[in-house]
Design an enzyme around this catalytic site. Sequence first.
Site, PDB file in Angstrom:
ATOM      1  N   GLY A   1       0.879  -1.349   0.075  1.00  0.00           N
ATOM      2  CA  GLY A   1      -0.099  -0.031  -0.006  1.00  0.00           C
ATOM      3  C   GLY A   1       0.863   1.496   0.015  1.00  0.00           C
ATOM      4  O   GLY A   1       2.267   1.136  -0.098  1.00  0.00           O
ATOM      5  N   HIS A  53     -15.449  -4.902 -36.230  1.00  0.00           N
ATOM      6  CA  HIS A  53     -14.981  -6.307 -35.801  1.00  0.00           C
ATOM      7  C   HIS A  53     -13.741  -6.469 -36.565  1.00  0.00           C
ATOM      8  O   HIS A  53     -13.404  -5.799 -37.416  1.00  0.00           O
ATOM      9  CB  HIS A  53     -16.221  -6.998 -36.680  1.00  0.00           C
ATOM     10  CG  HIS A  53     -15.760  -8.590 -36.418  1.00  0.00           C
ATOM     11  ND1 HIS A  53     -15.940  -9.353 -35.482  1.00  0.00           N
ATOM     12  CD2 HIS A  53     -15.185  -9.506 -37.768  1.00  0.00           C
ATOM     13  CE1 HIS A  53     -15.397 -10.511 -36.060  1.00  0.00           C
ATOM     14  NE2 HIS A  53     -15.114 -10.579 -36.945  1.00  0.00           N
TER      15      HIS A  53
END
Length: 443
Positions: A256, A431
Amino acid sequence: MEKYENIIIGFGKGGKTLAKTLAAKGQTVLVIEKSQRMYGGTCINIGCIPSKSLILNGEKKLTFNEAVEHKEQLTGMLRNKNYHMIADEPTGKVLDGTAKFISDHVLEVTLPDQSTIQVEGEKIFINTGALPVILPIPGLQNSRYLLDSTSAMDLSELPETLVIIGAGYIGLEFAAMFASYGSKVIVLDANPSFIPREDDDIAEMIYRDLTAVGIEFHLGVAVDQIQDKTNMAEVTYTENGTVKKIAANNVLAATGRKPNTADLGLENTTIQVNERGAVVVDDLLKTTAEDVWAIGDVKGGLQFTYISLDDYRIILDQLTDEGTRRVSDRSVVPYSVFITPPLSNVGLTEKAAQKANINYKLFKFMTAGVPKAQVMEDAKGVFKVLVDPDTEQILGASIYAEESHEVINLIALAIKAKLPYTMLRDHIYSHPTMSEALNDVLK
Protein backbone atom coordinates in the site's frame (compact mmCIF):
# COMPACT_ATOMS: atom_id res chain seq x y z
CA MET A 1 9.64 37.37 -0.67
CA GLU A 2 8.25 36.46 -4.09
CA LYS A 3 4.46 36.36 -4.35
CA TYR A 4 2.37 34.33 -6.77
CA GLU A 5 -1.30 34.08 -7.54
CA ASN A 6 -1.01 30.28 -7.48
CA ILE A 7 1.49 27.91 -5.89
CA ILE A 8 1.30 24.18 -6.54
CA ILE A 9 3.35 21.84 -4.36
CA GLY A 10 4.17 18.77 -6.41
CA PHE A 11 4.12 17.97 -10.12
CA GLY A 12 1.35 15.33 -10.22
CA LYS A 13 -1.38 14.98 -12.82
CA GLY A 14 -4.05 17.27 -11.37
CA GLY A 15 -1.60 19.92 -10.22
CA LYS A 16 0.41 20.17 -13.41
CA THR A 17 -2.76 20.36 -15.52
CA LEU A 18 -4.09 23.13 -13.29
CA ALA A 19 -0.74 24.94 -13.51
CA LYS A 20 -0.74 24.81 -17.30
CA THR A 21 -4.34 26.03 -17.53
CA LEU A 22 -3.94 28.93 -15.12
CA ALA A 23 -0.63 30.03 -16.62
CA ALA A 24 -2.20 29.94 -20.09
CA LYS A 25 -4.81 32.38 -18.74
CA GLY A 26 -2.01 34.76 -17.73
CA GLN A 27 -2.02 34.04 -13.98
CA THR A 28 1.29 33.66 -12.17
CA VAL A 29 1.94 30.04 -11.25
CA LEU A 30 4.78 28.47 -9.29
CA VAL A 31 5.20 24.69 -9.27
CA ILE A 32 7.56 23.42 -6.57
CA GLU A 33 9.02 19.93 -7.14
CA LYS A 34 11.74 18.41 -4.98
CA SER A 35 13.06 15.96 -7.59
CA GLN A 36 13.90 16.63 -11.22
CA ARG A 37 13.14 12.95 -11.86
CA MET A 38 9.54 13.59 -10.82
CA TYR A 39 8.64 16.30 -13.33
CA GLY A 40 5.18 15.23 -14.45
CA GLY A 41 4.38 13.31 -11.28
CA THR A 42 4.16 9.71 -10.12
CA CYS A 43 2.20 8.37 -13.09
CA ILE A 44 4.71 9.07 -15.84
CA ASN A 45 7.89 8.55 -13.80
CA ILE A 46 7.42 5.71 -11.32
CA GLY A 47 3.79 4.62 -11.70
CA CYS A 48 1.37 3.88 -14.51
CA ILE A 49 3.49 4.64 -17.57
CA PRO A 50 6.81 2.91 -16.75
CA SER A 51 5.14 -0.08 -15.11
CA LYS A 52 2.78 -0.60 -18.05
CA SER A 53 5.70 -0.18 -20.45
CA LEU A 54 7.58 -2.94 -18.64
CA ILE A 55 4.46 -5.13 -18.52
CA LEU A 56 3.79 -4.67 -22.26
CA ASN A 57 7.39 -5.34 -23.26
CA GLY A 58 7.47 -8.40 -21.02
CA GLU A 59 4.47 -9.72 -22.99
CA LYS A 60 6.40 -8.95 -26.18
CA LYS A 61 9.27 -11.10 -24.85
CA LEU A 62 11.88 -8.34 -24.83
CA THR A 63 14.77 -8.90 -22.46
CA PHE A 64 14.61 -7.01 -19.18
CA ASN A 65 17.53 -4.79 -20.18
CA GLU A 66 15.85 -3.90 -23.48
CA ALA A 67 12.59 -3.15 -21.70
CA VAL A 68 14.32 -0.93 -19.13
CA GLU A 69 15.96 1.03 -21.95
CA HIS A 70 12.57 1.52 -23.63
CA LYS A 71 11.06 2.60 -20.32
CA GLU A 72 13.82 5.12 -19.64
CA GLN A 73 13.48 6.68 -23.08
CA LEU A 74 9.72 6.97 -22.64
CA THR A 75 9.78 8.50 -19.17
CA GLY A 76 12.62 10.84 -20.09
CA MET A 77 10.67 12.17 -23.07
CA LEU A 78 7.52 12.68 -20.98
CA ARG A 79 9.45 14.26 -18.12
CA ASN A 80 10.98 16.83 -20.45
CA LYS A 81 7.62 17.52 -22.10
CA ASN A 82 5.94 18.09 -18.73
CA TYR A 83 8.65 20.44 -17.50
CA HIS A 84 8.38 22.64 -20.57
CA MET A 85 4.59 22.51 -20.43
CA ILE A 86 4.84 24.78 -17.37
CA ALA A 87 8.25 26.44 -17.65
CA ASP A 88 7.67 27.72 -21.19
CA GLU A 89 4.56 29.66 -20.18
CA PRO A 90 5.44 33.37 -19.65
CA THR A 91 3.77 33.37 -16.23
CA GLY A 92 4.73 29.81 -15.26
CA LYS A 93 7.76 28.78 -13.21
CA VAL A 94 9.15 25.45 -11.99
CA LEU A 95 11.24 25.61 -8.82
CA ASP A 96 13.42 22.70 -7.71
CA GLY A 97 13.14 22.36 -3.95
CA THR A 98 11.32 20.97 -0.94
CA ALA A 99 8.41 23.04 0.33
CA LYS A 100 7.35 23.43 3.95
CA PHE A 101 4.50 25.57 5.24
CA ILE A 102 5.45 28.46 7.53
CA SER A 103 1.85 29.63 7.67
CA ASP A 104 -1.29 29.02 5.64
CA HIS A 105 0.02 30.93 2.61
CA VAL A 106 3.77 31.20 3.13
CA LEU A 107 6.18 28.40 2.23
CA GLU A 108 9.83 27.90 2.97
CA VAL A 109 11.57 26.14 0.10
CA THR A 110 14.86 24.31 0.63
CA LEU A 111 16.78 24.49 -2.63
CA PRO A 112 19.18 21.81 -3.96
CA ASP A 113 22.18 23.70 -2.48
CA GLN A 114 20.41 23.62 0.94
CA SER A 115 19.79 27.35 0.94
CA THR A 116 16.22 28.46 1.64
CA ILE A 117 13.81 31.02 0.27
CA GLN A 118 10.27 31.96 1.20
CA VAL A 119 7.38 32.35 -1.23
CA GLU A 120 3.78 33.41 -0.74
CA GLY A 121 0.74 32.27 -2.68
CA GLU A 122 -2.74 33.77 -2.86
CA LYS A 123 -3.95 30.25 -3.60
CA ILE A 124 -2.06 27.08 -2.72
CA PHE A 125 -2.67 23.58 -4.03
CA ILE A 126 -1.18 20.61 -2.19
CA ASN A 127 -0.30 17.94 -4.76
CA THR A 128 2.40 15.87 -3.06
CA GLY A 129 0.98 12.42 -3.76
CA ALA A 130 1.63 9.32 -1.69
CA LEU A 131 4.56 7.21 -0.49
CA PRO A 132 4.97 3.43 -0.21
CA VAL A 133 4.06 1.87 3.14
CA ILE A 134 6.84 -0.30 4.58
CA LEU A 135 5.52 -2.64 7.27
CA PRO A 136 7.46 -2.84 10.57
CA ILE A 137 8.91 -6.26 9.79
CA PRO A 138 12.28 -6.72 11.55
CA GLY A 139 15.11 -6.09 9.11
CA LEU A 140 12.92 -4.98 6.21
CA GLN A 141 13.27 -1.20 6.41
CA ASN A 142 17.08 -1.28 6.40
CA SER A 143 17.62 -4.20 4.04
CA ARG A 144 19.87 -3.34 1.11
CA TYR A 145 17.74 -5.72 -0.98
CA LEU A 146 14.48 -3.88 -0.26
CA LEU A 147 12.39 -2.58 -3.16
CA ASP A 148 9.16 -0.63 -3.09
CA SER A 149 6.86 0.41 -5.91
CA THR A 150 9.15 3.39 -6.56
CA SER A 151 12.60 1.79 -6.47
CA ALA A 152 11.37 -1.23 -8.43
CA MET A 153 11.02 1.11 -11.40
CA ASP A 154 14.74 1.92 -11.19
CA LEU A 155 16.01 -1.67 -11.28
CA SER A 156 18.55 -2.26 -14.03
CA GLU A 157 19.21 -5.94 -13.30
CA LEU A 158 16.51 -8.59 -13.31
CA PRO A 159 16.31 -10.39 -9.94
CA GLU A 160 16.63 -14.14 -10.40
CA THR A 161 14.41 -14.66 -7.36
CA LEU A 162 11.99 -12.00 -6.10
CA VAL A 163 9.90 -12.13 -2.94
CA ILE A 164 6.88 -9.83 -2.96
CA ILE A 165 5.23 -8.97 0.34
CA GLY A 166 1.59 -8.25 -0.46
CA ALA A 167 -0.84 -9.94 -2.86
CA GLY A 168 -2.90 -6.83 -3.53
CA TYR A 169 -3.31 -5.29 -6.96
CA ILE A 170 0.11 -3.59 -7.00
CA GLY A 171 1.77 -6.79 -5.85
CA LEU A 172 0.02 -8.82 -8.56
CA GLU A 173 1.03 -6.42 -11.32
CA PHE A 174 4.66 -6.60 -10.25
CA ALA A 175 4.48 -10.37 -9.84
CA ALA A 176 3.12 -10.88 -13.35
CA MET A 177 5.56 -8.40 -14.86
CA PHE A 178 8.74 -9.83 -13.28
CA ALA A 179 7.59 -13.39 -14.01
CA SER A 180 7.20 -12.46 -17.69
CA TYR A 181 10.94 -11.66 -17.83
CA GLY A 182 11.89 -14.93 -16.16
CA SER A 183 12.18 -14.07 -12.47
CA LYS A 184 11.14 -16.69 -9.94
CA VAL A 185 8.42 -14.80 -8.05
CA ILE A 186 7.19 -15.76 -4.58
CA VAL A 187 4.30 -13.76 -3.10
CA LEU A 188 3.64 -13.68 0.66
CA ASP A 189 0.44 -12.24 2.10
CA ALA A 190 -1.16 -12.22 5.56
CA ASN A 191 -4.68 -12.52 4.16
CA PRO A 192 -5.76 -16.15 3.71
CA SER A 193 -8.06 -15.14 0.84
CA PHE A 194 -6.79 -14.22 -2.62
CA ILE A 195 -8.01 -10.78 -3.85
CA PRO A 196 -11.07 -11.04 -1.57
CA ARG A 197 -12.73 -7.94 -3.05
CA GLU A 198 -13.31 -9.78 -6.32
CA ASP A 199 -15.89 -12.43 -7.09
CA ASP A 200 -14.70 -15.89 -6.09
CA ASP A 201 -14.94 -17.33 -9.60
CA ILE A 202 -12.78 -14.55 -11.05
CA ALA A 203 -10.29 -14.75 -8.16
CA GLU A 204 -9.95 -18.50 -8.76
CA MET A 205 -9.28 -17.96 -12.48
CA ILE A 206 -6.62 -15.32 -11.81
CA TYR A 207 -4.94 -17.45 -9.14
CA ARG A 208 -4.86 -20.43 -11.51
CA ASP A 209 -3.50 -18.37 -14.41
CA LEU A 210 -0.78 -16.66 -12.36
CA THR A 211 0.40 -19.90 -10.78
CA ALA A 212 0.43 -21.46 -14.26
CA VAL A 213 3.18 -19.01 -15.29
CA GLY A 214 5.25 -19.97 -12.26
CA ILE A 215 4.25 -17.44 -9.61
CA GLU A 216 4.19 -19.00 -6.15
CA PHE A 217 1.68 -17.77 -3.57
CA HIS A 218 1.75 -18.26 0.18
CA LEU A 219 -1.42 -16.83 1.75
CA GLY A 220 -2.33 -16.45 5.41
CA VAL A 221 1.34 -16.26 6.41
CA ALA A 222 3.26 -14.01 8.79
CA VAL A 223 6.52 -12.52 7.54
CA ASP A 224 8.79 -12.69 10.59
CA GLN A 225 12.02 -11.04 9.53
CA ILE A 226 14.41 -10.14 6.73
CA GLN A 227 18.13 -10.83 7.14
CA ASP A 228 20.76 -9.58 4.72
CA LYS A 229 23.27 -12.20 3.68
CA THR A 230 26.31 -11.78 1.43
CA ASN A 231 24.46 -11.66 -1.90
CA MET A 232 20.87 -12.37 -0.95
CA ALA A 233 18.11 -11.52 1.48
CA GLU A 234 16.83 -14.32 3.69
CA VAL A 235 13.09 -14.03 4.29
CA THR A 236 11.68 -15.88 7.29
CA TYR A 237 7.94 -16.48 7.43
CA THR A 238 5.49 -18.68 9.32
CA GLU A 239 2.97 -20.75 7.37
CA ASN A 240 0.48 -23.02 9.12
CA GLY A 241 2.60 -22.91 12.26
CA THR A 242 5.79 -23.89 10.45
CA VAL A 243 8.73 -21.50 10.17
CA LYS A 244 10.15 -21.36 6.63
CA LYS A 245 12.94 -19.45 4.89
CA ILE A 246 13.42 -18.15 1.34
CA ALA A 247 16.56 -16.66 -0.22
CA ALA A 248 15.87 -13.86 -2.69
CA ASN A 249 17.83 -11.31 -4.72
CA ASN A 250 15.26 -8.67 -3.80
CA VAL A 251 12.28 -8.20 -1.49
CA LEU A 252 9.52 -5.98 -2.87
CA ALA A 253 7.18 -4.38 -0.33
CA ALA A 254 3.80 -4.01 -2.05
CA THR A 255 1.73 -3.20 1.01
CA GLY A 256 0.00 0.00 0.00
CA ARG A 257 0.75 3.72 -0.11
CA LYS A 258 0.11 6.55 2.34
CA PRO A 259 -0.45 10.31 1.80
CA ASN A 260 2.80 12.24 1.59
CA THR A 261 2.22 14.91 4.26
CA ALA A 262 4.71 14.18 7.05
CA ASP A 263 7.27 16.85 6.10
CA LEU A 264 4.95 19.57 4.82
CA GLY A 265 4.91 21.56 8.06
CA LEU A 266 1.13 21.40 8.29
CA GLU A 267 1.42 21.83 12.05
CA ASN A 268 2.23 25.48 11.25
CA THR A 269 -1.12 25.94 9.51
CA THR A 270 -4.84 25.54 10.03
CA ILE A 271 -4.83 22.65 7.51
CA GLN A 272 -6.12 19.48 9.13
CA VAL A 273 -5.12 15.89 8.42
CA ASN A 274 -6.92 12.70 9.41
CA GLU A 275 -5.59 9.72 11.33
CA ARG A 276 -3.92 8.34 8.18
CA GLY A 277 -2.14 11.60 7.49
CA ALA A 278 -4.39 12.53 4.57
CA VAL A 279 -5.29 16.19 4.07
CA VAL A 280 -8.92 16.73 5.06
CA VAL A 281 -11.00 18.25 2.24
CA ASP A 282 -14.65 19.03 1.63
CA ASP A 283 -16.79 18.23 -1.39
CA LEU A 284 -15.00 20.97 -3.36
CA LEU A 285 -11.50 19.73 -2.36
CA LYS A 286 -11.02 22.75 -0.10
CA THR A 287 -8.88 22.18 2.97
CA THR A 288 -9.65 23.71 6.37
CA ALA A 289 -7.50 26.71 5.42
CA GLU A 290 -8.98 29.40 3.20
CA ASP A 291 -7.85 29.30 -0.44
CA VAL A 292 -5.88 26.09 0.03
CA TRP A 293 -6.90 22.93 -1.86
CA ALA A 294 -5.61 19.36 -1.99
CA ILE A 295 -5.35 17.34 -5.20
CA GLY A 296 -4.81 13.64 -5.82
CA ASP A 297 -3.44 10.94 -3.50
CA VAL A 298 -2.45 13.35 -0.73
CA LYS A 299 -6.09 13.68 0.32
CA GLY A 300 -6.61 9.92 0.65
CA GLY A 301 -9.24 7.86 -1.14
CA LEU A 302 -8.81 6.25 -4.55
CA GLN A 303 -5.21 6.50 -5.74
CA PHE A 304 -5.65 6.81 -9.50
CA THR A 305 -4.16 9.41 -11.83
CA TYR A 306 -7.59 9.89 -13.42
CA ILE A 307 -8.99 10.82 -10.00
CA SER A 308 -6.31 13.49 -9.76
CA LEU A 309 -7.33 14.75 -13.20
CA ASP A 310 -10.95 14.94 -12.10
CA ASP A 311 -9.81 16.84 -9.00
CA TYR A 312 -8.36 19.39 -11.41
CA ARG A 313 -11.73 19.74 -13.12
CA ILE A 314 -13.52 20.29 -9.81
CA ILE A 315 -11.06 22.97 -8.73
CA LEU A 316 -10.89 24.71 -12.11
CA ASP A 317 -14.68 24.87 -12.14
CA GLN A 318 -14.55 26.84 -8.88
CA LEU A 319 -11.86 29.20 -10.13
CA THR A 320 -13.20 29.91 -13.61
CA ASP A 321 -16.82 28.79 -13.87
CA GLU A 322 -19.93 28.14 -11.81
CA GLY A 323 -18.36 25.79 -9.26
CA THR A 324 -21.04 23.14 -9.65
CA ARG A 325 -18.74 20.10 -9.89
CA ARG A 326 -18.41 18.05 -6.69
CA VAL A 327 -16.43 15.08 -5.42
CA SER A 328 -19.76 13.47 -4.52
CA ASP A 329 -20.69 13.45 -8.23
CA ARG A 330 -17.89 10.94 -8.81
CA SER A 331 -19.99 7.81 -8.38
CA VAL A 332 -18.84 5.78 -11.39
CA VAL A 333 -15.10 5.05 -11.29
CA PRO A 334 -13.66 2.08 -13.19
CA TYR A 335 -10.33 0.48 -12.33
CA SER A 336 -8.01 -2.01 -14.01
CA VAL A 337 -5.31 -4.37 -12.75
CA PHE A 338 -2.70 -4.87 -15.46
CA ILE A 339 -1.97 -8.53 -15.14
CA THR A 340 -2.18 -10.70 -18.28
CA PRO A 341 -4.98 -10.55 -19.26
CA PRO A 342 -6.04 -7.46 -17.32
CA LEU A 343 -8.85 -7.41 -14.77
CA SER A 344 -11.23 -4.45 -14.90
CA ASN A 345 -14.19 -3.44 -12.77
CA VAL A 346 -16.82 -0.75 -12.44
CA GLY A 347 -19.78 -0.55 -10.08
CA LEU A 348 -20.94 -3.58 -8.13
CA THR A 349 -19.36 -7.00 -8.20
CA GLU A 350 -21.67 -9.97 -7.77
CA LYS A 351 -20.20 -10.53 -4.31
CA ALA A 352 -20.96 -6.93 -3.27
CA ALA A 353 -24.50 -7.12 -4.63
CA GLN A 354 -25.19 -10.30 -2.68
CA LYS A 355 -23.76 -8.82 0.50
CA ALA A 356 -26.01 -5.76 0.14
CA ASN A 357 -29.06 -7.88 -0.74
CA ILE A 358 -29.43 -6.08 -4.06
CA ASN A 359 -31.57 -7.82 -6.65
CA TYR A 360 -29.76 -8.33 -9.94
CA LYS A 361 -29.75 -10.26 -13.19
CA LEU A 362 -26.36 -11.73 -14.08
CA PHE A 363 -24.95 -11.96 -17.59
CA LYS A 364 -21.86 -14.15 -17.78
CA PHE A 365 -19.84 -15.02 -20.88
CA MET A 366 -16.50 -16.80 -21.16
CA THR A 367 -13.78 -14.92 -23.04
CA ALA A 368 -13.09 -18.01 -25.13
CA GLY A 369 -16.25 -17.19 -27.08
CA VAL A 370 -14.92 -13.80 -28.26
CA PRO A 371 -13.33 -13.94 -31.75
CA LYS A 372 -10.84 -11.13 -31.01
CA ALA A 373 -9.56 -13.03 -27.96
CA GLN A 374 -8.82 -15.99 -30.22
CA VAL A 375 -7.07 -13.69 -32.69
CA MET A 376 -4.93 -12.35 -29.83
CA GLU A 377 -4.18 -15.96 -28.78
CA ASP A 378 -5.26 -15.33 -25.22
CA ALA A 379 -8.80 -16.53 -24.56
CA LYS A 380 -8.52 -16.71 -20.79
CA GLY A 381 -11.10 -15.06 -18.59
CA VAL A 382 -14.73 -14.06 -18.32
CA PHE A 383 -17.20 -11.17 -18.75
CA LYS A 384 -19.69 -10.59 -15.92
CA VAL A 385 -22.33 -7.84 -16.04
CA LEU A 386 -24.96 -7.18 -13.37
CA VAL A 387 -28.24 -5.53 -14.40
CA ASP A 388 -31.15 -4.17 -12.38
CA PRO A 389 -34.10 -6.34 -13.53
CA ASP A 390 -36.58 -3.50 -12.96
CA THR A 391 -34.82 -0.55 -14.63
CA GLU A 392 -32.58 -2.57 -17.01
CA GLN A 393 -29.70 -0.29 -16.02
CA ILE A 394 -26.25 -1.77 -15.44
CA LEU A 395 -25.27 -2.12 -11.79
CA GLY A 396 -21.68 -3.18 -12.40
CA ALA A 397 -19.28 -5.23 -14.45
CA SER A 398 -16.19 -7.37 -13.89
CA ILE A 399 -14.12 -8.28 -16.95
CA TYR A 400 -11.08 -10.54 -16.82
CA ALA A 401 -10.00 -10.52 -20.45
CA GLU A 402 -7.65 -9.00 -22.98
CA GLU A 403 -8.35 -5.27 -23.49
CA SER A 404 -10.79 -5.23 -20.57
CA HIS A 405 -9.31 -1.85 -19.62
CA GLU A 406 -10.82 -0.43 -22.81
CA VAL A 407 -14.19 -2.19 -22.68
CA ILE A 408 -14.81 -1.21 -19.05
CA ASN A 409 -14.86 2.49 -20.00
CA LEU A 410 -17.73 1.85 -22.40
CA ILE A 411 -19.70 0.15 -19.63
CA ALA A 412 -18.85 2.93 -17.15
CA LEU A 413 -20.21 5.50 -19.60
CA ALA A 414 -23.45 3.52 -19.93
CA ILE A 415 -23.81 3.41 -16.14
CA LYS A 416 -23.13 7.14 -15.82
CA ALA A 417 -25.65 7.95 -18.55
CA LYS A 418 -28.21 5.53 -17.00
CA LEU A 419 -28.61 3.72 -20.30
CA PRO A 420 -30.45 0.40 -20.40
CA TYR A 421 -28.14 -2.55 -20.93
CA THR A 422 -29.97 -3.22 -24.20
CA MET A 423 -28.23 -0.18 -25.72
CA LEU A 424 -24.90 -1.97 -25.38
CA ARG A 425 -26.41 -5.33 -26.33
CA ASP A 426 -27.85 -4.03 -29.61
CA HIS A 427 -25.10 -1.58 -30.56
CA ILE A 428 -23.18 -2.13 -33.82
CA TYR A 429 -19.49 -2.58 -33.01
CA SER A 430 -16.51 -2.79 -35.34
CA HIS A 431 -15.06 -6.27 -35.86
CA PRO A 432 -13.01 -7.98 -34.62
CA THR A 433 -12.90 -6.16 -31.27
CA MET A 434 -13.25 -7.08 -27.63
CA SER A 435 -16.05 -4.55 -27.19
CA GLU A 436 -18.26 -6.43 -29.65
CA ALA A 437 -18.39 -9.20 -27.06
CA LEU A 438 -21.14 -7.14 -25.41
CA ASN A 439 -23.48 -8.27 -28.20
CA ASP A 440 -23.11 -11.80 -26.87
CA VAL A 441 -22.47 -11.11 -23.19
CA LEU A 442 -25.78 -9.26 -22.77
CA LYS A 443 -28.04 -11.65 -24.70
